[in-house]
Design a protein around this motif. Structure first.
Motif, mmCIF file in Angstrom:
data_model
loop_
_atom_site.group_PDB
_atom_site.id
_atom_site.type_symbol
_atom_site.label_atom_id
_atom_site.label_comp_id
_atom_site.label_asym_id
_atom_site.label_seq_id
_atom_site.Cartn_x
_atom_site.Cartn_y
_atom_site.Cartn_z
ATOM 1 N N ASP A 95 -14.028 -2.162 -5.559
ATOM 2 C CA ASP A 95 -14.465 -3.667 -5.959
ATOM 3 C C ASP A 95 -14.471 -4.310 -4.516
ATOM 4 O O ASP A 95 -13.387 -4.311 -3.503
ATOM 5 N N PRO A 96 -15.382 -5.217 -4.098
ATOM 6 C CA PRO A 96 -15.668 -5.671 -2.739
ATOM 7 C C PRO A 96 -14.463 -6.793 -2.725
ATOM 8 O O PRO A 96 -14.556 -7.237 -1.454
ATOM 9 N N LYS A 97 -14.041 -7.358 -3.566
ATOM 10 C CA LYS A 97 -13.057 -8.300 -3.641
ATOM 11 C C LYS A 97 -11.598 -7.745 -3.320
ATOM 12 O O LYS A 97 -10.566 -8.582 -3.336
ATOM 13 N N ARG A 98 -11.316 -6.463 -3.336
ATOM 14 C CA ARG A 98 -10.027 -5.834 -3.232
ATOM 15 C C ARG A 98 -9.443 -6.406 -1.854
ATOM 16 O O ARG A 98 -10.067 -6.434 -0.706
ATOM 17 N N VAL A 99 -8.259 -6.471 -1.977
ATOM 18 C CA VAL A 99 -7.514 -7.225 -0.738
ATOM 19 C C VAL A 99 -6.890 -6.175 -0.179
ATOM 20 O O VAL A 99 -6.259 -5.097 -0.687
ATOM 21 N N ASP A 100 -6.956 -6.089 1.252
ATOM 22 C CA ASP A 100 -6.669 -5.190 2.141
ATOM 23 C C ASP A 100 -5.216 -5.650 2.664
ATOM 24 O O ASP A 100 -5.271 -6.705 3.159
ATOM 25 N N TYR A 101 -4.274 -4.892 3.051
ATOM 26 C CA TYR A 101 -2.751 -5.254 3.642
ATOM 27 C C TYR A 101 -2.814 -4.523 4.978
ATOM 28 O O TYR A 101 -3.166 -3.375 4.954
ATOM 29 N N GLU A 109 0.618 -1.207 -0.158
ATOM 30 C CA GLU A 109 0.018 0.176 0.053
ATOM 31 C C GLU A 109 0.906 1.282 -0.085
ATOM 32 O O GLU A 109 0.518 2.414 -0.599
ATOM 33 N N CYS A 110 1.964 1.200 0.691
ATOM 34 C CA CYS A 110 2.946 2.540 0.722
ATOM 35 C C CYS A 110 3.410 2.581 -0.812
ATOM 36 O O CYS A 110 3.387 3.679 -1.262
ATOM 37 N N ARG A 111 3.806 1.535 -1.579
ATOM 38 C CA ARG A 111 4.322 1.608 -2.848
ATOM 39 C C ARG A 111 3.309 2.294 -3.742
ATOM 40 O O ARG A 111 3.460 3.133 -4.801
ATOM 41 N N THR A 112 1.973 1.851 -3.394
ATOM 42 C CA THR A 112 0.825 2.170 -4.380
ATOM 43 C C THR A 112 0.569 3.744 -3.972
ATOM 44 O O THR A 112 0.398 4.536 -5.057
ATOM 45 N N VAL A 113 0.572 4.188 -2.703
ATOM 46 C CA VAL A 113 0.439 5.696 -2.714
ATOM 47 C C VAL A 113 1.666 6.444 -3.278
ATOM 48 O O VAL A 113 1.562 7.497 -3.811
ATOM 49 N N GLU A 114 2.901 5.875 -3.160
ATOM 50 C CA GLU A 114 4.083 6.423 -3.702
ATOM 51 C C GLU A 114 3.938 6.564 -5.212
ATOM 52 O O GLU A 114 4.245 7.549 -5.994
ATOM 53 N N ARG A 115 3.342 5.454 -6.093
ATOM 54 C CA ARG A 115 3.168 5.479 -7.382
ATOM 55 C C ARG A 115 2.035 6.628 -7.725
ATOM 56 O O ARG A 115 2.304 7.326 -8.548
ATOM 57 N N ALA A 116 1.094 6.875 -6.951
ATOM 58 C CA ALA A 116 0.116 7.915 -7.119
ATOM 59 C C ALA A 116 0.477 9.277 -6.939
ATOM 60 O O ALA A 116 0.317 10.032 -7.916
ATOM 61 N N CYS A 117 1.466 9.251 -6.021
ATOM 62 C CA CYS A 117 2.002 10.698 -5.822
ATOM 63 C C CYS A 117 3.115 10.896 -7.059
ATOM 64 O O CYS A 117 2.911 12.065 -7.652
ATOM 65 N N GLU A 118 3.780 10.017 -7.634
ATOM 66 C CA GLU A 118 4.576 10.246 -8.706
ATOM 67 C C GLU A 118 3.844 10.723 -9.972
ATOM 68 O O GLU A 118 4.239 11.584 -10.613
ATOM 69 N N GLU A 119 2.708 9.979 -10.232
ATOM 70 C CA GLU A 119 1.964 10.162 -11.251
ATOM 71 C C GLU A 119 1.357 11.712 -11.311
ATOM 72 O O GLU A 119 1.081 12.416 -12.502
ATOM 73 N N VAL A 120 0.782 12.246 -9.965
ATOM 74 C CA VAL A 120 0.413 13.644 -9.969
ATOM 75 C C VAL A 120 1.736 14.461 -10.434
ATOM 76 O O VAL A 120 1.197 15.591 -10.916
ATOM 77 N N VAL A 121 2.646 14.509 -9.709
ATOM 78 C CA VAL A 121 3.985 15.130 -9.905
ATOM 79 C C VAL A 121 4.221 15.197 -11.569
ATOM 80 O O VAL A 121 4.628 16.438 -12.140
#
Length: 301
Positions: free
Chosen positions: A212-218, A156-168
Motif C-alpha cells: 500500500d503506497p500509504k503505508r507508514v514507515d517507522y 516494526e520490531c514487534r511486527t517482525v516478532e509477531r510474524a516470527c511467532e506465527e511461523v513457529v
C-alpha cells in the motif's frame, strides 16, 4: 519546606551508598524512603524489572501480510545454521568400538532454540536478531533490512516478532524435525526454506500483496551501548521477578555535590560547615519551641 539537618545527612548518606552501588542502582535494593529522599532532591530514576509498567509497542498488523514469507525464510536461514552447528558432531561421529555409546545434542536442543527464537526482549537469546531488522519500502514490496547493531524494539520490531511467532506456531514441532533431517541429509538451504515456509507454515505459498503506497514507515533507532546495557538489565530483572529503580551515576554525583555545598562534607569536616549545620539545627529547634509556646495561647482564644 526546609530540610532538617538530620534529613539532609540521611539524604547525603543515601546518595553516597547509591553512588557507590551499595544501595539501589542495578539490583533495585533501594527502599521507598530512600527513593523519596532522592525525589525531594529532584533526582528521578528509571523503573526497572517488574516495577517498569511501560507497555510494549504493538505490532503493525496491516504489515504482517507483506513480511510473513520473508520473515519465515530468515528464520529458517538462522535456525538451519544453528542446527548445523549443534548437530554436526552427532552426524560426523564414527564409533571406534562396537558397543561405544556417545551422547550428543539432538532434536531437543534444536527445538529449545526455536522456542526462544521469537523473543526480542531476552538479552543474548536466539531472538536478538529481531532487534536488528528494519522494514523498508522497496517499490511495491516491504522488505527486511538487517542493521549491524540492535535497535529499540518499537513498532516494526514487534511486527517482525509477531510474524516470527506465527511461523513457529504454524510449523510446531515439524520445524525442528525438518531441520534435524536437513542437517543429517545435508540439504541446501533453499530446499529447507521451501519445506518449512511453503509446505508446513504455508506463508510462502502465494506471493505477498503489493505494498500500500500509504503505508507508514517507522525509523530504525539504533541503541547506544548504554541504552542496550540498560535494556538488557531491565529484561533480566523482569525475567527474575525483581524490580527497582536505576539511577544515573552522574545525577547522583551532582546531587551529592549540591548537598556538600549546602550542608558540608559527608564526613563533617570543616569548622565553617559544622557551625552552619549547628546553627540550622538550632534555628529549627527554636522554631519548634515557639510553636509549642504559641499553641496554648491559641487554645485560650
Amino acid at each position: 519546606m526546609r530540610l532538617s539537618t538530620t534529613r539532609a545527612i540521611a539524604m547525603a548518606f543515601t546518595l553516597a551508598l547509591v553512588g557507590c552501588g551499595l544501595v539501589g542502582g542495578q539490583m533495585g535494593g533501594i527502599s521507598e524512603d530512600e527513593e523519596e529522599m532522592l525525589q525531594e532532591m529532584g533526582i528521578t530514576g528509571q523503573p526497572m524489572g517488574r516495577k517498569n509498567q511501560q507497555p510494549k509497542f504493538p505490532p503493525v498488523k496491516s504489515d504482517l501480510k507483506y513480511i510473513r514469507c520473508s520473515v519465515c525464510r530468515k528464520q529458517v536461514e538462522l535456525a538451519y545454521t544453528h542446527a548445523q552447528q549443534v548437530l554436526a558432531k552427532r552426524f560426523k561421529h564414527q564409533s571406534k568400538r562396537k558397543n561405544e555409546v556417545t551422547e550428543f545434542d539432538g532434536e531437543a536442543a534444536v527445538q529449545d532454540y526455536i522456542e526462544k527464537f521469537c523473543n526480542a526482549d531476552k538479552p543474548d537469546s536466539p531472538g536478538a536478531w529481531i532487534k536488528k531488522q528494519d522494514l523498508v519500502n522497496d517499490g511495491d514490496k516491504l522488505v527486511l533490512f538487517e542493521h549491524p547493531n540492535e535497535g529499540h524494539c518499537e513498532y516494526e520490531c514487534r511486527t517482525v516478532e509477531r510474524a516470527c511467532e506465527e511461523v513457529v506456531d504454524a510449523a510446531d514441532i515439524e520445524f525442528s524435525e525438518i531441520l534435524y533431517q536437513a542437517v543429517r541429509d545435508d540439504l541446501p538451504l533453499e530446499k529447507v526454506q521451501r519445506q518449512v515456509c511453503n509446505r508446513v507454515a504455508k506463508v510462502c505459498k502465494k506471493a505477498p500483496p503489493k505494498l500500500d503506497p500509504k503505508r507508514v514507515d517507522y525509523d530504525f533507532r539504533e541503541m547506544t551501548a548504554e541504552e542496550k546495557q540498560m535494556a538488557d538489565m531491565m529484561a533480566n530483572l523482569k525475567d527474575s521477578g525483581m524490580g527497582g529503580t536505576m539511577y544515573r551515576r552522574e545525577d547522583l554525583m551532582d546531587g551529592m555535590a549540591k548537598m556538600e555545598e549546602k550542608f558540608g562534607s559527608l564526613m563533617g569536616t570543616g569548622e565553617g560547615n559544622s557551625e552552619e549545620a549547628e546553627e540550622a539545627e538550632a534555628g529549627e529547634d527554636e522554631g519548634t519551641e515557639a510553636d509549642e509556646v504559641e499553641a496554648p495561647a491559641r487554645d485560650e482564644l
